[in-house]
Scaffold this motif. Structure first.
Motif, mmCIF file in Angstrom:
data_model
loop_
_atom_site.group_PDB
_atom_site.id
_atom_site.type_symbol
_atom_site.label_atom_id
_atom_site.label_comp_id
_atom_site.label_asym_id
_atom_site.label_seq_id
_atom_site.Cartn_x
_atom_site.Cartn_y
_atom_site.Cartn_z
ATOM 1 N N SER A 18 0.811 -1.223 0.000
ATOM 2 C CA SER A 18 0.000 0.000 0.000
ATOM 3 C C SER A 18 0.844 1.272 0.000
ATOM 4 O O SER A 18 0.292 2.378 -0.009
ATOM 5 C CB SER A 18 -0.943 0.004 1.209
ATOM 6 N N GLY A 19 2.183 1.119 0.036
ATOM 7 C CA GLY A 19 3.059 2.289 0.009
ATOM 8 C C GLY A 19 3.293 2.913 1.364
ATOM 9 O O GLY A 19 3.859 4.010 1.450
ATOM 10 N N ASN A 20 2.878 2.247 2.433
ATOM 11 C CA ASN A 20 3.090 2.770 3.789
ATOM 12 C C ASN A 20 4.453 2.271 4.289
ATOM 13 O O ASN A 20 4.547 1.394 5.140
ATOM 14 C CB ASN A 20 1.971 2.301 4.716
ATOM 15 N N PHE A 21 5.501 2.867 3.746
ATOM 16 C CA PHE A 21 6.858 2.365 4.011
ATOM 17 C C PHE A 21 7.333 2.686 5.431
ATOM 18 O O PHE A 21 8.121 1.934 6.007
ATOM 19 C CB PHE A 21 7.832 2.953 2.987
ATOM 20 N N TYR A 22 6.866 3.786 5.979
ATOM 21 C CA TYR A 22 7.263 4.128 7.350
ATOM 22 C C TYR A 22 6.796 3.053 8.322
ATOM 23 O O TYR A 22 7.562 2.594 9.179
ATOM 24 C CB TYR A 22 6.678 5.485 7.755
ATOM 25 N N GLU A 23 5.537 2.649 8.191
ATOM 26 C CA GLU A 23 5.005 1.621 9.076
ATOM 27 C C GLU A 23 5.741 0.298 8.872
ATOM 28 O O GLU A 23 6.037 -0.426 9.831
ATOM 29 C CB GLU A 23 3.510 1.446 8.821
ATOM 30 N N ALA A 24 6.050 -0.025 7.614
ATOM 31 C CA ALA A 24 6.780 -1.254 7.335
ATOM 32 C C ALA A 24 8.160 -1.228 7.980
ATOM 33 O O ALA A 24 8.609 -2.226 8.571
ATOM 34 C CB ALA A 24 6.909 -1.445 5.823
ATOM 35 N N HIS A 25 8.829 -0.101 7.902
ATOM 36 C CA HIS A 25 10.153 0.052 8.513
ATOM 37 C C HIS A 25 10.078 -0.200 10.017
ATOM 38 O O HIS A 25 10.921 -0.908 10.595
ATOM 39 C CB HIS A 25 10.676 1.461 8.230
ATOM 40 N N GLN A 26 9.069 0.366 10.677
ATOM 41 C CA GLN A 26 8.930 0.178 12.122
ATOM 42 C C GLN A 26 8.667 -1.274 12.474
ATOM 43 O O GLN A 26 9.146 -1.780 13.495
ATOM 44 C CB GLN A 26 7.809 1.076 12.652
ATOM 45 N N MET A 27 7.900 -1.968 11.639
ATOM 46 C CA MET A 27 7.625 -3.391 11.901
ATOM 47 C C MET A 27 8.886 -4.232 11.762
ATOM 48 O O MET A 27 9.121 -5.158 12.562
ATOM 49 C CB MET A 27 6.541 -3.899 10.943
ATOM 50 N N TYR A 28 9.688 -3.922 10.743
ATOM 51 C CA TYR A 28 10.966 -4.635 10.593
ATOM 52 C C TYR A 28 11.851 -4.435 11.826
ATOM 53 O O TYR A 28 12.477 -5.378 12.314
ATOM 54 C CB TYR A 28 11.704 -4.145 9.347
ATOM 55 N N ARG A 29 11.873 -3.220 12.323
ATOM 56 C CA ARG A 29 12.676 -2.934 13.526
ATOM 57 C C ARG A 29 12.138 -3.689 14.734
ATOM 58 O O ARG A 29 12.897 -4.183 15.570
ATOM 59 C CB ARG A 29 12.719 -1.438 13.793
ATOM 60 N N THR A 30 10.825 -3.775 14.851
ATOM 61 C CA THR A 30 10.217 -4.502 15.971
ATOM 62 C C THR A 30 10.635 -5.970 15.962
ATOM 63 O O THR A 30 11.033 -6.542 16.992
ATOM 64 C CB THR A 30 8.684 -4.390 15.905
ATOM 65 N N LEU A 31 10.563 -6.577 14.773
ATOM 66 C CA LEU A 31 10.970 -7.977 14.654
ATOM 67 C C LEU A 31 12.461 -8.152 14.912
ATOM 68 O O LEU A 31 12.895 -9.148 15.508
ATOM 69 C CB LEU A 31 10.607 -8.518 13.273
ATOM 70 N N TYR A 32 13.242 -7.167 14.465
ATOM 71 C CA TYR A 32 14.691 -7.213 14.704
ATOM 72 C C TYR A 32 14.981 -7.262 16.201
ATOM 73 O O TYR A 32 15.823 -8.064 16.656
ATOM 74 C CB TYR A 32 15.355 -6.007 14.058
ATOM 75 N N PHE A 33 14.304 -6.419 16.973
ATOM 76 C CA PHE A 33 14.537 -6.405 18.416
ATOM 77 C C PHE A 33 14.123 -7.728 19.057
ATOM 78 O O PHE A 33 14.767 -8.207 19.994
ATOM 79 C CB PHE A 33 13.778 -5.243 19.068
ATOM 80 N N ARG A 34 13.055 -8.323 18.567
ATOM 81 C CA ARG A 34 12.626 -9.628 19.108
ATOM 82 C C ARG A 34 13.705 -10.688 18.865
ATOM 83 O O ARG A 34 14.065 -11.440 19.767
ATOM 84 C CB ARG A 34 11.323 -10.078 18.447
ATOM 85 N N TYR A 35 14.176 -10.760 17.653
ATOM 86 C CA TYR A 35 15.197 -11.752 17.318
ATOM 87 C C TYR A 35 16.496 -11.491 18.078
ATOM 88 O O TYR A 35 17.144 -12.436 18.561
ATOM 89 C CB TYR A 35 15.475 -11.735 15.814
ATOM 90 N N SER A 36 16.901 -10.237 18.179
ATOM 91 C CA SER A 36 18.150 -9.908 18.869
ATOM 92 C C SER A 36 18.065 -10.264 20.342
ATOM 93 O O SER A 36 19.025 -10.777 20.929
ATOM 94 C CB SER A 36 18.465 -8.418 18.705
ATOM 95 N N SER A 37 16.921 -9.971 20.967
ATOM 96 C CA SER A 37 16.755 -10.289 22.387
ATOM 97 C C SER A 37 16.853 -11.789 22.633
ATOM 98 O O SER A 37 17.368 -12.234 23.656
ATOM 99 C CB SER A 37 15.396 -9.773 22.887
ATOM 100 N N ALA A 38 16.360 -12.555 21.666
ATOM 101 C CA ALA A 38 16.419 -14.017 21.790
ATOM 102 C C ALA A 38 17.719 -14.591 21.226
ATOM 103 O O ALA A 38 17.895 -15.809 21.215
ATOM 104 C CB ALA A 38 15.219 -14.633 21.067
ATOM 105 N N LYS A 39 18.616 -13.718 20.763
ATOM 106 C CA LYS A 39 19.900 -14.111 20.158
ATOM 107 C C LYS A 39 19.707 -15.054 18.970
ATOM 108 O O LYS A 39 20.504 -15.969 18.734
ATOM 109 C CB LYS A 39 20.822 -14.751 21.210
ATOM 110 N N LYS A 40 18.622 -14.834 18.259
ATOM 111 C CA LYS A 40 18.378 -15.587 17.025
ATOM 112 C C LYS A 40 19.013 -14.811 15.871
ATOM 113 O O LYS A 40 18.326 -14.132 15.090
ATOM 114 C CB LYS A 40 16.876 -15.775 16.816
ATOM 115 N N TYR A 41 20.338 -14.906 15.762
ATOM 116 C CA TYR A 41 21.078 -14.069 14.831
ATOM 117 C C TYR A 41 20.815 -14.432 13.371
ATOM 118 O O TYR A 41 20.701 -13.546 12.524
ATOM 119 C CB TYR A 41 22.572 -14.163 15.137
ATOM 120 N N ASN A 42 20.701 -15.705 13.081
ATOM 121 C CA ASN A 42 20.452 -16.103 11.683
ATOM 122 C C ASN A 42 19.111 -15.567 11.190
ATOM 123 O O ASN A 42 18.998 -15.079 10.056
ATOM 124 C CB ASN A 42 20.492 -17.624 11.552
#
Length: 326
Positions: A18-42
């Motif tokens: 839908s072209g809502n790239f700002y929201e998509a960027h924030q979601m990617y960051r949210t998932l990144y923090f989840r994976y990093s906290s769990a040390k799921k680096y791959n």
């Protein structure tokens, strides 16, 4: 966690569509923090690579670069090994970034620091990443950056081919020997004599203006060839004779004496110069040959290394920036 991630990714894709790239960027960051906290680096690496690539391809340079830098953070914090796959991911994003992207240089430097962290012996960055960066910049016709990265790789054959193209495209006919001489001397200063030999042989065979040899018509090419042979024996007397006989060719570029001074120290036991006077480079070799290189008064002095400098071309005829080698 897996189910929650899939739901977020599905929402993220809808935002992209839908072209809502700002929201998509924030979601990617949210998932990144989840994976990093769990040390799921791959998982974090795959996520950030996909997210950054998607945003960059949609011309969201700031958001895409942000995720690319987070990717390098994961590689560094997770001490992920340098492999063809991880290096390909890094260069894949670098390729999509525009040349004028402000974060491109910072991203590449961060990636090189990651490789140094996991491979401390690679003080200038891992050869695998340098080789892939060299190929990328060559494809972009950025010969200066390509040459720099190839110098820190062990890919002498591709570097030779690139140098032939570089010289025939932008160099002067009189510089055909200078292009390869400078490169060989710099490889030797980096103590990479095997690649120095490969790049010299490949360049002289491929270049249309270099006759079959050795011997060669151009004295400087003969000097480099004899120098590479002399490295195998390691005899100072041979090194001294070569530098004396080919002094006129060596004087064509002021930087050659600095390189040869360093090569003399690394391969032939020549002591570092104590002062900038007293005979200079050739005087230092003669002192060593006569046995006057040792002095008890200087036994505790610290040797300063001669920097390996990389001019754009041997005669620098064009207004391009100069790159320093580490």
């Amino acid at each position: 966690m897996a189910a929650g991630v899939q739901r977020v990714l599905a929402k993220c894709q809808k935002c992209i569509d839908s072209g809502n790239f700002y929201e998509a960027h924030q979601m990617y960051r949210t998932l990144y923090f989840r994976y990093s906290s769990a040390k799921k680096y791959n998982e974090a690496i795959e996520l950030l690579h996909t997210g950054s690539k998607t945003l960059l391809q949609h011309q969201q340079i700031g958001s895409g670069s942000d995720l690319a830098l987070l990717l390098v953070d994961v590689l560094s914090n997770g001490k992920v090994p340098v492999t063809d796959d991880t290096a390909d991911k890094v260069v894949d994003l670098l390729r999509i970034m525009d040349n004028d992207c402000q974060d491109r240089h910072a991203y590449l430097n961060a990636a090189l620091r990651w490789t140094i962290k996991v491979e401390p012996q690679c003080k200038a960055g891992h050869p695998v990443l340098h080789k892939k960066c060299g190929m990328l910049f060559w494809q972009e016709k950025n010969y200066v950056q390509a040459r720099y990265h190839y110098l820190h790789s062990s890919d002498g054959k591709n570097l030779a081919t690139m140098l032939v193209e570089y010289h025939t495209t932008l160099g002067y006919p009189s510089e055909v020997d200078l292009f390869i001489a400078q490169t060989v001397l710099q490889f030797l200063c980096l103590q990479n004599k095997d690649t120095a030999h490969v790049v010299f042989v490949s360049y002289t065979k491929q270049h249309p203006d270099v006759e079959e040899g050795p011997p060669y018509y151009r004295p400087l090419l003969n000097f480099i060839w004899f120098l590479l042979l002399a490295l195998e024996g390691g005899k100072l007397a041979v090194f001294g004779v070569l530098c004396d006989k080919y002094q006129e060719s060596i004087n064509r570029d002021p930087s050659y004496k600095e390189y040869l001074d360093k090569i003399g120290q690394l391969f032939f036991g020549v002591p570092p110069p104590r002062t900038q006077t007293q005979g200079g480079f050739f005087g230092n070799i003669i002192q060593s040959l006569l046995g006057g290189g040792d002095d008890d008064d200087d036994s505790s002095s610290t040797t300063a290394q001669t920097p390996v400098r990389t001019p754009i071309t041997p005669s620098e005829p064009r207004n391009e920036s100069q790159v320093e080698l580490d």
